[in-house]
Design an enzyme around this catalytic site. Structure first.
Site, PDB file in Angstrom:
ATOM      1  CG  ASN A   1      -0.291 -13.679   7.474  1.00  0.00           C
ATOM      2  OD1 ASN A   1       0.624 -13.141   8.102  1.00  0.00           O
ATOM      3  ND2 ASN A   1      -0.730 -13.230   6.300  1.00  0.00           N
TER       4      ASN A   1
ATOM      5  NE  ARG B   1       3.145 -13.055   4.549  1.00  0.00           N
ATOM      6  CZ  ARG B   1       3.065 -11.745   4.644  1.00  0.00           C
ATOM      7  NH1 ARG B   1       2.322 -11.181   5.559  1.00  0.00           N
ATOM      8  NH2 ARG B   1       3.718 -10.984   3.813  1.00  0.00           N
TER       9      ARG B   1
ATOM     10  CG  HIS C   1       3.922  -9.389  -2.818  1.00  0.00           C
ATOM     11  ND1 HIS C   1       3.950  -8.170  -3.474  1.00  0.00           N
ATOM     12  CD2 HIS C   1       3.184  -9.196  -1.708  1.00  0.00           C
ATOM     13  CE1 HIS C   1       3.266  -7.294  -2.781  1.00  0.00           C
ATOM     14  NE2 HIS C   1       2.786  -7.878  -1.698  1.00  0.00           N
TER      15      HIS C   1
ATOM     16  NE  ARG D   1       5.614  -0.892   1.849  1.00  0.00           N
ATOM     17  CZ  ARG D   1       5.102  -2.120   1.691  1.00  0.00           C
ATOM     18  NH1 ARG D   1       4.942  -2.623   0.487  1.00  0.00           N
ATOM     19  NH2 ARG D   1       4.772  -2.818   2.739  1.00  0.00           N
TER      20      ARG D   1
ATOM     21  CD  GLU E   1      -0.025 -13.637  -0.343  1.00  0.00           C
ATOM     22  OE1 GLU E   1      -1.016 -12.884  -0.260  1.00  0.00           O
ATOM     23  OE2 GLU E   1       1.117 -13.275  -0.052  1.00  0.00           O
TER      24      GLU E   1
END
Ligand code: ADP
Length: 399
Positions: free
Chosen positions: A9, A92, A181, A242, A385
């Site tokens: 990743n 990823r 996601h 955010r 993940e």
């Protein structure tokens, strides 16, 4: 026979990696390289063999990969004996645009597609590409697979992915909901099926990934049908820094007030969310501690956070025939039993009934935390993940 899969990743200044033995899903070791591009580069690798740490300048990703290989093959504390031990590599990859609805073996054509989608993910796709290119240099004969964050959401129908804008913005600029996601939502919903002993057919799930970034997805028959992140990861839930959903006219208003485009970008992405609302931190633990001491902005931030999630759960439930499972995952979803409780308190009128005692006792473990009579099973499922990337890579290369 078992195969060792390397999962990579690659971010703009960091590189996470993990080696899995597949198909038995055992992690053999994992590491993180940080501060790539600085004189204070750092690598930390953990495995059952031991801990490895390097502190040295790491100029670029190429040097980072050399260090990763050095750590992985370390004679005493390494994870593999030589490079040939790695049978395949999974990457990823953030944005597959509308090109990919599932993970795929990387070819020149796939690399070109990732490049074409750079304008949709200008911070992430270039870093992911570097990870792929560096891996091909070191492992020229090793099959490599791209696992896209967006792919799982390609099943979302136009009713949920189109914005109320002139069609030309979709037709010419590809402006639509993509969602992110996806690898996490897919992993936890598969885990939920395993735990509930159900098949994904005829099962409806709402999955809440609540980490620093956060999104919520409705999944029907194993397919994503709607998700809260949109054209970019800014839309939807209130996140660590955010804002999530706001009236878009606020942006125009701030520009009129003299804020620059970059300042507005910072306010929405880096200084907003729980950090901006609480004025304390983007970390839920700090905000919770302040709220317990009576800090009004912290108390309100927690209320806004839970309210937004309930709003989405209700909206998604209204578009499903039934909600069979509600999943909590991500740093907050997995660890913060008080936030899970706060969210679920008002969901009882939808037939989603939490067992508050179980929820408290479950802590951060995988398990069922709803009452036996709840219409909806409420589950905590730690996301993974990296494992999902290893599963996809193994299935595509050796399946
Ligand atoms: P990322 O989106 O960066 O992968 P994570 O999923 O690891 O983030 O979530 C990180 C966030 O999880 C932290 O910022 C913090 O708000 C929250 N968190 C972690 N542990 C706890 C805890 N014990 N209680 C409450 N919140 C927690």
């Amino acid at each position: 026979m078992n195969k060792k899969i390397l999962v990579i990743n690659c971010g703009s200044s960091s590189l996470k990696y993990e080696v899995y033995s597949m198909p038995d899903r055992i992690s053999l070791g994992k590491g993180l390289v940080e501060r790539i591009g600085s004189s204070e580069g750092h690598l930390k690798q953990k495995s059952s063999k031991g801990l490895i740490e390097y502190q040295e300048p790491i100029e670029n990703h190429s040097q980072a990969m050399v260090l990763v290989i050095k750590a992985l093959t370390d004679k005493d504390d390494g994870v593999i004996t030589n490079l040939n031990d790695i049978s395949a590599i999974g990457h990823r990859t953030v944005h597959g645009g509308e090109d990919y609805a599932s993970s795929i073996l990387i070819t020149d054509h796939v690399i070109q597609a990732i490049k074409n989608n750079i304008e949709l993910a200008p911070l992430h796709n270039p870093a992911n590409l570097i990870g792929i290119q560096e891996s091909f240099k070191i492992f020229p004969d090793c099959p490599q697979v791209a696992v896209f964050d967006t792919a799982f959401h390609q099943t979302i129908p136009p009713a949920a992915y189109l914005y109320g804008l002139d069609r030309k913005f979709y037709d010419e600029y590809r402006i639509r909901r993509y969602g992110f996601h996806g690898t996490s939502h897919r992993y936890v919903s598969n885990e939920a099926m395993r735990l509930l002993k159900r098949s994904s057919e005829n099962t409806n799930v709402i999955s809440c990934h609540l980490g620093n970034g956060a999104s919520i997805t409705s999944i029907v028959n194993g397919e994503s049908r709607d998700t809260s992140m949109g054209f970019t990861p800014l839309e939807g839930l209130v996140m660590g820094t955010r804002s999530g959903d706001i009236d878009p006219a606020i942006v125009l208003y701030l520009l009129d007030k003299g804020f620059t485009k970059e300042q507005v970008n910072q306010e929405l992405n880096k200084k907003g969310g729980m950090l901006g609302l609480s004025g304390i931190s983007n970390d839920m633990r700090d905000i919770r501690a302040a709220a317990k001491e009576g800090h009004t902005n912290a108390i309100q931030a927690l209320e806004v956070y839970a309210h937004r999630i309930r709003r989405y759960v209700g909206a998604y439930a209204a578009n499903m025939y039934r909600v069979d499972a509600l999943i909590f995952t991500g740093g907050i979803g997995e660890n913060d039993f008080e936030m899970r409780e706060r969210i679920c308190h008002r969901l009882e009128n939808l037939g989603i009934v939490m067992d508050y005692e179980k929820n408290k006792l479950m802590g951060n473990k995988e398990g069922l935390v709803s009452k036996g009579y709840s219409n909806t099973a409420i589950l905590i499922i730690p996301t993974n993940e990296e494992l999902q990337i290893a599963i996809d890579t193994f299935d595509i290369v050796f399946g």
